[in-house]
Design an enzyme around this catalytic site. Structure first.
Site, short mmCIF file in Angstrom:
data_model
loop_
_atom_site.label_atom_id
_atom_site.label_comp_id
_atom_site.label_asym_id
_atom_site.label_seq_id
_atom_site.Cartn_x
_atom_site.Cartn_y
_atom_site.Cartn_z
N ALA A 173 0.83 -1.20 0.00
CA ALA A 173 0.00 0.00 0.00
C ALA A 173 0.87 1.25 0.00
O ALA A 173 1.81 1.36 0.78
CB ALA A 173 -0.92 0.01 1.21
N ASP A 174 0.55 2.19 -0.89
CA ASP A 174 1.20 3.50 -0.84
C ASP A 174 0.26 4.46 -0.11
O ASP A 174 -0.78 4.06 0.42
CB ASP A 174 1.57 3.98 -2.24
CG ASP A 174 0.36 4.13 -3.16
OD1 ASP A 174 -0.78 4.16 -2.66
OD2 ASP A 174 0.56 4.22 -4.39
N SER A 175 0.62 5.75 -0.09
CA SER A 175 -0.20 6.71 0.66
C SER A 175 -1.61 6.84 0.09
O SER A 175 -2.57 6.98 0.85
CB SER A 175 0.50 8.07 0.70
OG SER A 175 0.71 8.55 -0.61
N ASP A 193 -3.29 4.45 -1.48
CA ASP A 193 -4.00 3.23 -1.07
C ASP A 193 -4.46 3.34 0.37
O ASP A 193 -5.58 2.94 0.70
CB ASP A 193 -3.09 2.01 -1.22
CG ASP A 193 -2.77 1.67 -2.66
OD1 ASP A 193 -3.64 1.85 -3.52
OD2 ASP A 193 -1.63 1.22 -2.91
N THR A 194 -3.60 3.88 1.21
CA THR A 194 -3.97 4.02 2.63
C THR A 194 -5.16 4.95 2.80
O THR A 194 -6.07 4.67 3.59
CB THR A 194 -2.76 4.53 3.44
OG1 THR A 194 -1.66 3.64 3.25
CG2 THR A 194 -3.08 4.61 4.92
#
Length: 136
Positions: free
Chosen positions: A89-91, A93-94
């Site tokens: 997860a990247d930012s 996705d978060t």
């Protein structure tokens, strides 16, 4: 002047506050305005600590939402200990995961709280707190 019996005493004076650190100490004395104060330090038995963990059902729902948002294949296991970054997860996705959690649980997660979420368990614990606050 302070008298001590044991390992160590350290004192630090601050305006209107005196901070004292005592390590491995059996007894000590401190001067008062007119007399000395004596203290005896006794060991205290360990106390039971209770940590607040989310309900298993909440953790399971969060795991499902994370798997859905990240489009993870069924063979990838997501548990409470799973870190979002380790799941890829990247930012962005978060942010999408947090939005999915807000929608699923009917809560509003503040940005500061969202930034503290690292694992699935962190998210589930935060959800429990927010749901409890909402119900109160």
């Amino acid at each position: 002047m302070a008298a001590a019996a044991g390992s160590s005493v350290s004192m630090q004076a601050r305006p209107s506050v005196a901070a004292t650190r005592i390590s491995s100490l059996r007894s000590f004395s401190l001067p008062n305005q007119r007399n000395f104060l004596s203290f005896r330090v006794r060991p205290v038995p360990a106390r039971l600590q209770v940590s607040c963990a989310a309900k298993p059902g909440t953790v399971e729902k969060v795991c499902e939402i994370v798997k859905t948002q990240l489009a993870l294949p069924p063979e990838i296991a997501v548990t409470g200990e799973s870190k979002f970054a380790a799941l890829g997860a990247d930012s962005l996705d978060t942010v999408e995961i947090v939005m999915g959690l807000e929608e699923e649980f009917g809560i509003n997660v503040e940005e500061e709280s969202a930034q503290s979420i690292i694992t699935v368990q962190d998210a589930a614990d935060l959800i429990e707190i927010l749901v409890e606050k909402k119900g109160a």
